[in-house]
Design a protein around this motif. Structure first.
Motif, mmCIF file in Angstrom:
data_model
loop_
_atom_site.group_PDB
_atom_site.id
_atom_site.type_symbol
_atom_site.label_atom_id
_atom_site.label_comp_id
_atom_site.label_asym_id
_atom_site.label_seq_id
_atom_site.Cartn_x
_atom_site.Cartn_y
_atom_site.Cartn_z
ATOM 1 N N GLN A 35 10.293 2.451 -17.280
ATOM 2 C CA GLN A 35 9.143 1.665 -16.833
ATOM 3 C C GLN A 35 9.487 0.179 -16.811
ATOM 4 O O GLN A 35 9.241 -0.507 -15.824
ATOM 5 N N ASN B 93 9.867 -2.040 -13.434
ATOM 6 C CA ASN B 93 8.919 -3.148 -13.263
ATOM 7 C C ASN B 93 9.637 -4.478 -13.056
ATOM 8 O O ASN B 93 9.137 -5.349 -12.354
ATOM 9 N N SER C 171 5.488 -4.074 -7.135
ATOM 10 C CA SER C 171 4.343 -3.455 -7.808
ATOM 11 C C SER C 171 4.788 -2.973 -9.182
ATOM 12 O O SER C 171 5.976 -2.758 -9.413
ATOM 13 N N GLN C 172 3.841 -2.792 -10.068
ATOM 14 C CA GLN C 172 4.159 -2.454 -11.450
ATOM 15 C C GLN C 172 3.665 -1.069 -11.832
ATOM 16 O O GLN C 172 2.579 -0.648 -11.418
ATOM 17 N N ASP D 271 1.861 0.857 -14.443
ATOM 18 C CA ASP D 271 0.911 0.439 -15.471
ATOM 19 C C ASP D 271 1.031 1.229 -16.765
ATOM 20 O O ASP D 271 0.801 0.686 -17.846
ATOM 21 N N THR D 272 1.366 2.504 -16.648
ATOM 22 C CA THR D 272 1.412 3.343 -17.844
ATOM 23 C C THR D 272 2.401 4.484 -17.657
ATOM 24 O O THR D 272 2.751 4.835 -16.532
ATOM 25 N N LYS E 59 -6.966 7.524 -16.306
ATOM 26 C CA LYS E 59 -5.926 6.548 -15.974
ATOM 27 C C LYS E 59 -6.116 6.052 -14.546
ATOM 28 O O LYS E 59 -6.362 6.820 -13.639
ATOM 29 N N GLY F 156 -4.551 2.870 -11.679
ATOM 30 C CA GLY F 156 -3.336 2.119 -11.412
ATOM 31 C C GLY F 156 -2.187 3.072 -11.185
ATOM 32 O O GLY F 156 -2.373 4.275 -10.955
ATOM 33 N N THR G 37 1.002 5.198 -12.331
ATOM 34 C CA THR G 37 1.459 5.883 -13.538
ATOM 35 C C THR G 37 2.801 6.548 -13.282
ATOM 36 O O THR G 37 3.003 7.186 -12.245
ATOM 37 N N LYS H 298 -0.760 7.589 -8.186
ATOM 38 C CA LYS H 298 -1.924 6.718 -8.249
ATOM 39 C C LYS H 298 -3.129 7.540 -7.800
ATOM 40 O O LYS H 298 -3.018 8.350 -6.879
#
Length: 149
Positions: free
Chosen positions: A15, A19, A24-25, A27-28, A45, A47, A49, A78
C-alpha cells in the motif's frame, strides 16, 4: 507456508509503495479468508481498497526438499453503484483503479518477486471485476510464489 502476519505486513508495505508512485491513493487494506468474509469486511469501506486473499499452499517435493507453492489474489476495488455514474465518470474511475493495479504489479515485480520466489509464468494475470464482494468494482491479480523451508 508464509506466516500470515508477515503477509499482512507485506500488504501494508505494498500500500505504501504503491501510494508513493500513484496519482490516486489506496485508502485501506483488507485481508480475508473467503469471499463471504471479504463482503463483511468491505461493508462500510469507501474509497479505494487493496484486498488480499489469505495465501493457499500446496506442498510438494521429497523429504529433504519440500516446497510450498502458494497463491494469493490481490484486488484493487472501489464501491460503485450501478447506473449512478455517467459513462465518463465510470470509465475515469476504472482508469484510476487500473493505474493503481498496474503500479501494484510493478512494485511486486520490482521489489518482491525474488524474495518471495514469485513464479512469473503463473502470476500477474489481471482481470476486471464487477460487483464482487457485495458490490465493489475494480481489478484482480493472482500471484503464485514458492516458499522453501
Amino acid at each position: 507456508m508464509i506466516n500470515i502476519l508477515q503477509f499482512r505486513e507485506l500488504c501494508i508495505e505494498l500500500q505504501h509503495k504503491v501510494n508513493a508512485i500513484s496519482d490516486s491513493q489506496i485508502d485501506t487494506v483488507v485481508m480475508a479468508v473467503r469471499e463471504e468474509h471479504m463482503v463483511k469486511k468491505l461493508q462500510n469501506k469507501f474509497g479505494i481498497t487493496l484486498c488480499a486473499s489469505f495465501p493457499d499452499a500446496q506442498s510438494s517435493g521429497t523429504e529433504d526438499n519440500y516446497t510450498d507453492n502458494q497463491q494469493a489474489f490481490f484486488f484493487v476495488v472501489k464501491r460503485l453503484t450501478p447506473g449512478q455514474l455517467d459513462d465518463e465518470t465510470e470509465i475515469t474511475t476504472y482508469a484510476e483503479l487500473q493505474d493503481i493495479m498496474l503500479n501494484l504489479r510493478d512494485v511486486i515485480r520490482d521489489y518482491y518477486s525474488e524474495c518471495m520466489g514469485i513464479i512469473p509464468e503463473e502470476s500477474y494475470k489481471i482481470e476486471w471485476e464487477y460487483q464482487i464482494f457485495g458490490g465493489v468494482n475494480g481489478l484482480s491479480m493472482g500471484v503464485t510464489f514458492k516458499n522453501n523451508d
